[in-house]
Design a protein around this motif. Structure first.
Motif, PDB file in Angstrom:
ATOM      1  N   HIS A  41      35.769  40.341  52.997  1.00 32.18           N
ATOM      2  CA  HIS A  41      35.370  41.727  53.307  1.00 32.18           C
ATOM      3  C   HIS A  41      35.666  42.058  54.762  1.00 32.18           C
ATOM      4  O   HIS A  41      35.755  41.164  55.603  1.00 32.18           O
ATOM      5  N   GLU A  68      39.430  49.214  53.293  1.00 26.75           N
ATOM      6  CA  GLU A  68      38.888  47.848  53.292  1.00 26.75           C
ATOM      7  C   GLU A  68      39.561  47.011  52.205  1.00 26.75           C
ATOM      8  O   GLU A  68      39.998  45.890  52.461  1.00 26.75           O
ATOM      9  N   ALA A 116      39.102  39.363  46.757  1.00 24.58           N
ATOM     10  CA  ALA A 116      39.085  40.514  47.664  1.00 24.58           C
ATOM     11  C   ALA A 116      37.888  41.391  47.322  1.00 24.58           C
ATOM     12  O   ALA A 116      37.767  41.862  46.183  1.00 24.58           O
ATOM     13  N   ASN A 162      41.496  43.596  52.474  1.00 22.08           N
ATOM     14  CA  ASN A 162      40.913  42.442  51.772  1.00 22.08           C
ATOM     15  C   ASN A 162      41.954  41.751  50.898  1.00 22.08           C
ATOM     16  O   ASN A 162      42.025  40.527  50.839  1.00 22.08           O
ATOM     17  N   ARG A 175      43.153  37.991  51.385  1.00 21.78           N
ATOM     18  CA  ARG A 175      42.952  37.081  50.243  1.00 21.78           C
ATOM     19  C   ARG A 175      44.240  36.306  49.947  1.00 21.78           C
ATOM     20  O   ARG A 175      44.235  35.078  49.850  1.00 21.78           O
TER      21      ARG A 175
END
Ligand SMILES: [Zn+2]
Length: 258
Positions: free
Chosen positions: A161, A102, A69, A106, A110
């Motif tokens: 991302h 973010e 991540a 992420n 992930r």
């Protein structure tokens, strides 16, 4: 008598209200479910920069994929990831006040990519640095260090991302590793999500360490709204992750293109 009538009236109004409310909710979730097949509308525009690389190296079906991540080790530091349009421009609260929005997404992508990837037969694992604010980028636990080691031992490190909103971002796409050995997995991810130039921003820290950076899309608009909405969140995470896994499978010649 009067009171009884009054109560009945209230109850029947409330009942009608409940019926109307459930109808609205059903309609709403049906509308949102239709967002979950990952249309390009959902992830938004892909990057439009001149890019000339081509990934043609064959890779083994057992290629060891390590999914990470982005910004998982750099919270509260420069480069903690985008806060997203909702928080930055629309006054929404962060998903988790301790980390950037973010990173919040992420981490979820992930884990879903690793989980779905395993069910599809990929040799894939997720990595978490465990510490969210490592000052030294070359500390042995950072994504950079672990990803670089993974690449040196012949594996495929992939960092998830979301790009910045508005004019700060470029859109979805793969930022390739800076290497002459770009392979068919790189090619497949770029075909699906978009293709960043080889020396994007002069060569970022991750690509210099042969870590692939996948920008899923700009954290804004419909994509961000679908993630934030509790009714469409899981479906959105799963749809995005499945697309990533499908692209990996195609790159490994484990699934035909549809
Ligand atoms: Zn990022």
């Amino acid at each position: 008598m009067h009171l009884k009538y009054f109560l009945l009236k209230i109850l029947s109004r409330f009942g009608l209200f409940l019926v109307a409310l459930s109808f609205l909710l059903i309609n709403k979730s049906t509308a949102e479910n239709s967002l979950t097949d990952l249309s390009d509308d959902l992830i938004g525009p892909s990057v439009r920069l001149n890019s000339h690389w081509f990934g043609d190296k064959e890779v083994s079906k057992t290629l060891s994929i390590l999914v990470m991540a982005g910004h998982a080790d750099s919270q509260g530091l420069a480069g903690s990831g985008t806060s997203g349009e909702a928080v930055a421009l629309k006054g929404a609260l962060p998903m988790d006040s301790k980390i950037s929005d973010e990173l919040f997404w992420n981490l979820r992508i992930r884990d879903a990519v690793a989980r779905i990837g395993k069910t599809k037969g990929l040799n894939i694992a997720a990595y978490d640095p465990g510490i969210r604010n490592i000052v030294d980028g070359n500390h042995p636990k950072t994504n950079w260090s672990v990803g670089a080691r993974h690449a040196r031992s012949g594996g495929y490190p992939l960092e998830i991302h979301f790009d910045s909103y508005g004019e700060h971002g470029f859109g979805s796409g793969l930022i390739p590793a800076i290497t002459r050995n770009l392979n068919k997995v790189d090619e497949s991810l770029a075909n699906r999500f978009g293709r960043y130039p080889l020396f994007f921003r002069g060569g970022l820290g991750a690509p210099r360490r042969e870590i692939r950076v996948l920008e899923i899309g700009k954290l804004e608009g419909r994509l961000e709204a679908s993630l934030r909405n509790i009714n469409s969140r899981e479906d959105t995470i799963n749809a995005i992750s499945l697309e990533i896994v499908k692209a990996l499978l195609i790159g490994l010649s484990m699934e035909e293109e549809d």
